[in-house]
Scaffold this active site. Structure first.
Site, mmCIF file in Angstrom:
data_model
loop_
_atom_site.group_PDB
_atom_site.id
_atom_site.type_symbol
_atom_site.label_atom_id
_atom_site.label_comp_id
_atom_site.label_asym_id
_atom_site.label_seq_id
_atom_site.Cartn_x
_atom_site.Cartn_y
_atom_site.Cartn_z
ATOM 1 C CD GLU A 1 49.730 41.576 -51.476
ATOM 2 O OE1 GLU A 1 48.902 42.301 -50.911
ATOM 3 O OE2 GLU A 1 50.164 41.776 -52.625
ATOM 4 C CE1 TYR B 1 52.400 47.971 -53.426
ATOM 5 C CE2 TYR B 1 54.108 48.041 -55.105
ATOM 6 C CZ TYR B 1 53.436 48.636 -54.061
ATOM 7 O OH TYR B 1 53.787 49.903 -53.649
ATOM 8 C CG ASP C 1 50.801 43.681 -60.817
ATOM 9 O OD1 ASP C 1 50.239 44.738 -61.163
ATOM 10 O OD2 ASP C 1 50.300 42.561 -61.009
ATOM 11 C CB CYS D 1 27.050 38.924 -68.113
ATOM 12 S SG CYS D 1 28.428 40.046 -68.370
ATOM 13 C CB CYS E 1 45.554 47.916 -64.287
ATOM 14 S SG CYS E 1 45.352 48.565 -62.605
ATOM 15 C CB CYS F 1 25.276 43.493 -73.253
ATOM 16 S SG CYS F 1 24.607 43.442 -71.580
ATOM 17 C CB CYS G 1 25.430 47.068 -67.066
ATOM 18 S SG CYS G 1 26.799 46.230 -66.247
ATOM 19 C CB CYS H 1 31.198 46.533 -71.064
ATOM 20 S SG CYS H 1 31.374 44.789 -70.621
#
EC number: 2.1.1.190
Length: 497
Positions: free
Chosen positions: A379, A358, A427, A205, A454, A118, A124, A127
């Site tokens: 949720e 969640y 989650d 991208c 995550c 890229c 940017c 990433c």
């Protein structure tokens, strides 16, 4: 991972290295050598100032994709540096517990370093690992998970499975949310550079689906041709704020949403006509109105300009109707691996009651409902619950119940009434589960708990609490949901002892 990423996507308690591993230090704006007696002083790191130059040997990749080395027993975070490299860096911030530095040059370069494809990669910031060979990215992400669990759980034999990567770690994103700007006579669409409001134009991208790139490029040309007013954030003037494009990988259908600062959109008919002529895959074009001074993309009101209100996507044999604001995983191919791991962990036989906290739009709930007696999804976002109910009807699933509520409040109240699900799936946001929720999970005593996260650090911290309260860790499965970034998704299975 039921959260939107505004970027293609905290440093905590990094391990210290012994003093014998000290790197060399050179004063600010000077290449002269420093005497060994001065190097041995424990006050050297404390005296560092912004602009000073240090030479650091990089030991590992940090949780944000930066290289991590050590200077006078302090962790040094250097974006763009790789393990095994010896680099010269410039101090940007010297704090009591760590140092942030900018990579200046290499004295030794890693064999894992590659040229990012890229052209705006560094500017940017979407990433953070394109400069790293993909196999090394996967190793680094495994190590991030391993380090987090070593730090917080003290487990000596971590049951970590090999990370699930992609055969082709490019063009995987099914959705783009682009800021719109105007610079030197051209319309730009992209992301703000890290720590700034300088828009970086993202044409072509490499992690977006190529059809998304093609549509955005042509829309930019039409915006200029039809003289659409572009929103200026600082002045709070102008019309068009964002372009949001989604593609369904299984059907090829596309959906485009213009996010505007007001309802009046005089060029809408001309834009719709041009898009329909050139992009037959676009099945719906909408306008979302967001008049607020906010970094949040969407406002509360969405109007259909043309076509269908939703586009249809599939995961396995399940169908999903997605409205412009509906959440859906950004990497469908890897989502299948994640949900299959959740199914394996849940070990459902058709007799179990499953609680999905969640639950978002119910994607995991519906995946598990086919093998469970009943699934209840909780949720906080009302619109997500409505989407979950609609998708349950679409797939003729009648044993999934979706409730609008705050997980941290709903579960404790139900446990107090004697509620005891067989399997709990969580989650949560990156911050993890709060104390009240963890306490309720412990009191509920589910046979199995499936935790999707995550954030390896908060996952490990919550796991440590559960390990002390009657659970044991069976296995961990990392999944590379976002190649070329530092993000790593991880699923763990915990069972009652």
């Amino acid at each position: 991972m039921n959260k939107q990423h505004n970027r293609f996507e905290k440093r905590k308690n990094h391990k210290q290295r012994p003093a014998s591993k000290r790197p060399a230090f050179a004063p600010r704006d000077s290449n002269s050598q420093v005497s060994q007696s001065k190097l041995s002083s424990p006050r050297i790191a404390e005296q560092l100032q912004t602009g000073d130059r240090i030479t650091v040997e990089v030991k590992k990749i940090g949780i944000n994709g930066e290289g991590v080395g050590y200077y006078e027993r302090k962790a040094v975070f250097i974006p763009g540096a790789l393990p095994g490299e010896l680099v010269q860096a410039q101090v940007e911030k010297a704090l009591p517990n760590y140092i942030q530095a900018k990579l200046l040059s290499h004295k030794r370069t890693s064999a894992e370093r590659v040229t990012p494809p890229c052209p705006v990669y560094e500017a940017c910031g979407g990433c953070s690992m394109q400069h790293t060979r993909y196999e090394e990215q996967l190793r680094a992400k495994e190590n991030v998970v391993r380090d987090a669990f070593s730090r917080y759980t003290k487990l000596t034999d971590l049951p970590l499975r090999p990370i699930i990567g992609m055969n082709d770690p490019w063009a995987y994103r099914n959705k783009a949310q682009m800021q719109v700007g105007f610079h030197q006579g051209a319309v730009q669409t992209g992301l703000y550079a890290p720590g700034s409001h300088q828009l970086v134009d993202l044409s072509g991208c490499p992690v977006q689906h190529p059809d998304i790139n093609a549509l955005i490029q042509r829309v930019k040309e039409w915006l200029k041709a039809y003289q659409v007013s572009i929103y200026q954030e600082r002045k709070r003037k102008g019309l068009l704020r964002n372009l949001v494009v989604r593609i369904a990988y299984t059907t090829g259908e596309m959906q485009l949403t213009f996010v505007t600062s007001e309802a009046h959109f005089p060029q809408a008919k001309s834009l719709v006509a041009a898009i329909r002529r050139e992009f037959p895959k676009v099945v719906g074009i909408a306008q979302n109105i967001n008049p607020k001074k906010t970094s949040i993309i969407f406002g509360d009101q969405t109007t259909l300009l043309w076509g269908k209100e939703t586009l249809q996507e599939k995961l396995g044999d399940l169908k999903y109707e997605l409205s412009p604001r509906a959440f859906f995983q950004l990497n469908p191919a890897q989502t299948l691996h994640l949900y299959r791991a959740a199914e394996e962990a849940a070990q459902l036989t058709g007799t179990e009651e499953v609680l999905d906290l969640y639950c978002g739009t119910g994607t995991i709930s519906l995946w598990l409902a086919r093998s469970a007696k009943k699934v209840t999804g909780i949720e906080l976002v009302k619109e997500a619950i409505e989407d979950a109910k609609a998708n349950a009807r679409l797939n003729h699933i009648d044993n999934a119940v979706f409730i609008t509520g705050k997980a941290e409040e709903w579960l404790p109240s139900q446990v107090a009434k004697g509620y005891k699900p067989d399997v709990i799936v969580v989650d949560p946001p990156r911050t993890g589960c709060d104390d009240a929720l963890l306490k309720a999970i412990i009191q509920a005593k589910p046979k199995r708990m499936v935790y999707v996260s995550c954030n390896p650090s908060t996952l490990a911290k919550d796991c440590a609490v559960l390990l002390k309260n009657g659970f044991q860790l069976e296995w961990l499965q990392p999944v590379d949901m976002f190649p070329q970034t530092a993000h790593v998704e991880c699923l763990i299975l915990m069972v009652r002892k």
